[in-house]
Scaffold this active site. Structure first.
Site, PDB file in Angstrom:
ATOM      1  CG  ASP D  50      -2.118   1.074   0.592  1.00  0.00           C
ATOM      2  OD1 ASP D  50      -2.689   1.044  -0.176  1.00  0.00           O
ATOM      3  OD2 ASP D  50      -2.299   1.380   2.147  1.00  0.00           O
ATOM      4  CB  CYS D 141      -8.359   4.028  -3.939  1.00  0.00           C
ATOM      5  SG  CYS D 141      -7.526   3.860  -2.708  1.00  0.00           S
ATOM      6  CE1 TYR D 145      -8.458   0.848   0.028  1.00  0.00           C
ATOM      7  CE2 TYR D 145      -7.177   1.466   2.264  1.00  0.00           C
ATOM      8  CZ  TYR D 145      -7.396   0.914   1.026  1.00  0.00           C
ATOM      9  OH  TYR D 145      -6.703  -0.453   0.883  1.00  0.00           O
ATOM     10  CE1 TYR D 166      -7.032   5.112   4.541  1.00  0.00           C
ATOM     11  CE2 TYR D 166      -6.386   3.822   5.610  1.00  0.00           C
ATOM     12  CZ  TYR D 166      -6.028   4.618   5.342  1.00  0.00           C
ATOM     13  OH  TYR D 166      -5.303   4.034   4.341  1.00  0.00           O
ATOM     14  CD  GLU D 214      -9.377  -0.527  -4.022  1.00  0.00           C
ATOM     15  OE1 GLU D 214      -8.668  -1.115  -2.907  1.00  0.00           O
ATOM     16  OE2 GLU D 214      -8.888   0.970  -3.609  1.00  0.00           O
TER      17      GLU D 214
END
Lengths: 225, 225, 225, 225
Positions: D50, D141, D145, D166, D214
């Site tokens: 990541d 994304c 998230y 997040y 994803e």
């Protein structure tokens, strides 16, 4: 202006919305080609710049193939790259050669600011925008030359080879094909009512700006020598 | 010219190789800023175009971040985008506002051909080439303004705000940072002997062409109004 | 490995430096093509994905023409777009048609992740980098298939049409031409000692990563059905 | 699903049209984060990938600034680049450092195929398409998230730092801002009825494909170690 050639719906609309369209297609340089009174030195100056222009233009059509979304679009754009390399560019090389300008001299020519402005505007429109932005920026050159060729057809005189190259049915068919490619691309992406969208104004502005830069290109031909 | 500011090795070399460097940094428009004799209308014409220029320039620095190969390059390029948006552009907005040109009027300005030529040349160099091509095309503006600012420092007169913005230590530091970014990027990719490679000539030509287009930008300021 | 075909200097170097080269060119899928033991369903699965792959690959070669710096590079890249559209893609369409998969079915196929990974890696290398980055990312596919074709030549069996397409002298000549295009492009930009530059490591990594993604592509063919 | 956070109209529509949305937001990896049963080794494997992902993601947001058409879009995209560099990336560096993985080790990590697939798909969508294509590819994304963070908020456990990053109001506000940026960009270009255009299907497919990738990214985290 009922005798204008028909290159499709988008072109008809964009042409009507570009303030500089007549200044481009009826520029003094064009009139000089028609009457034959354009000095040879100006024509050759233009032709050398136009040779460099076509290299960038071939790159722009290649970019169109890269940005295409269907196999048909890829093939149409790739065929145009080939047409430029095999049809328009050799014409320039021959005419220049007859005037004592060989390929090395052609390629050593420095791009004039008006040339840089136009070619880089088109390429950047394609890179920053999508396939449609590129088409709108490419259209004034391809289709404008077609319109000029159709109007000047049969003028004769010292520039008849140049005139015939664009008046020629082969080039006129290319114009109709490009016009159809654009119309189809618009409808495929934006629907049949695309002209009512804000996007249509963006594309029209692209076309109008490229048209302004065409005027600058002729003027460069007229000023330089 | 021992009093020229030092913005690194690549800049020193490219500057020496660009035929139009002096025509750019000592253009009549620049002299008019120094002596204060530049008519206000020309300055405002320039400033409006330069505002549009900076939008494209911010896009070009953002493209540099997209084309960067290290986190440090991404951060340096992104910081420049921010600096342009927060440092140079507000200066233009303020000066124009004091002259009665509001932001709407600024943004409604039509890009002049000389503006299109320069900005699209830079962006296209970045899209078609790599990070180094983009740096070579961006350098004449960033670093040339730094050199002009350093030379005109303390001139006073009606354009002292403009002069001070670029003479300012903050801007001078930005120039040294950009110079270092370029030198490092060159060595990282091409090695310490990069100047001997054919690639060096390509980059030098990019810089020289952008410099030519800077001359055209000043001239546009001088001609228009 | 003295019987490896010779596609030029850069390819020889990059191949030697790519850890996954043998895993790619001797993958179980390839062995299945050679021995004829690859199940038909896997071959057709591969072929459908490869058809979608070739569309992206044609776009990537078109991008190469857009990023080219000489007319010769433009022409070579444009010719490859044409070759893909007229040589490789019809082969896929025919083989699939004989297996009852028509063009509509081909085009409705969803791109597998391994396909997305490879094609978008190549295109992005081209957009973010320059012509050389794109060449290094394209080379494993073009030249690796040539090497596989040359090795499997005369294997016969149910996949002999596929094998012959790449063993064929026409395809082998294309490989030599592409290898020469790459070698010339490297020397023109980076000089004859290019392999000693840090840039050479970047390009070698591009090639090595694309090779890894080729392994994933074969594996996708083997796993799916 | 009335408790889903509201990130705007386009997101609501694209999410509903992406077949893999639940497979993405409720992936076993996510459940492992929520319950705390995800093995540490898998988490660290994910985190290293990541980190590399975020470098490409920062480049993609920078590209968005380059492709923007208004100053507001440039500023929003540039601010996101800064947020990534100053908010998300340091979080990764810290967590990894506590686990004995220093920055050098982070940057030496080889990009997994699932990582290459996703990041290059996003970047290529941006280069080949326009600002909207890039937004549609980036949205899963950023906003996914946010949705996961909002759902897992307060779960506690060994991964609460990750969850809180997040779930945090700062990140949630970023999601609402990005959602608004997208909605405005769509209306500005395509009009308020954009969802009825063929273009809407293209964008929805971009979002759906990125969502599929994803899923592959989480799966890579679960498989590797």
């Amino acid at each position: 202006m009922s005798d204008l050639p028909d290159y499709g719906q988008a072109f008809a609309r964009w042409r009507a919305e570009a303030p500089a369209w007549d200044a481009y297609t009826h520029h003094a340089f064009v009139e000089g080609l028609r009457t034959g009174r354009l000095p040879r030195a100006n024509f050759l100056h233009y032709l050398r710049q136009d040779y460099l222009f076509l290299i960038q233009f071939a790159r722009a059509w290649a970019l169109a193939a890269a940005k295409a979304e269907t196999l048909a679009e890829i093939q149409a754009a790739a065929a145009t790259v080939q047409a430029l390399a095999q049809y328009e560019m050799p014409l320039h090389v021959q005419v220049c050669a007859r005037a004592g300008i060989d390929t090395a001299a052609l390629e050593a020519t420095e791009e004039a600011p008006a040339n840089l402005a136009y070619t880089r505007y088109v390429l950047e429109a394609g890179y920053s925008g999508d396939f449609l932005d590129l088409m709108a920026a490419l259209a004034p050159c391809v289709l404008g030359y077609g319109e000029i060729g159709a109007r000047l057809k049969g003028s004769g005189g010292p520039y008849c080879d140049w005139i015939n190259a664009y008046a020629d049915e082969g080039y006129q068919r290319l114009c109709r094909d490009v016009g159809a490619l654009i119309d189809t691309a618009l409808i495929t992406r934006l629907g049949s009512d695309w002209a009512s969208l804000p996007r249509a104004r963006q594309l029209s502005r692209r076309f109008a700006t490229a048209t302004r830069l065409e005027v600058g290109f002729w003027q460069m031909g007229l000023d330089g020598a």
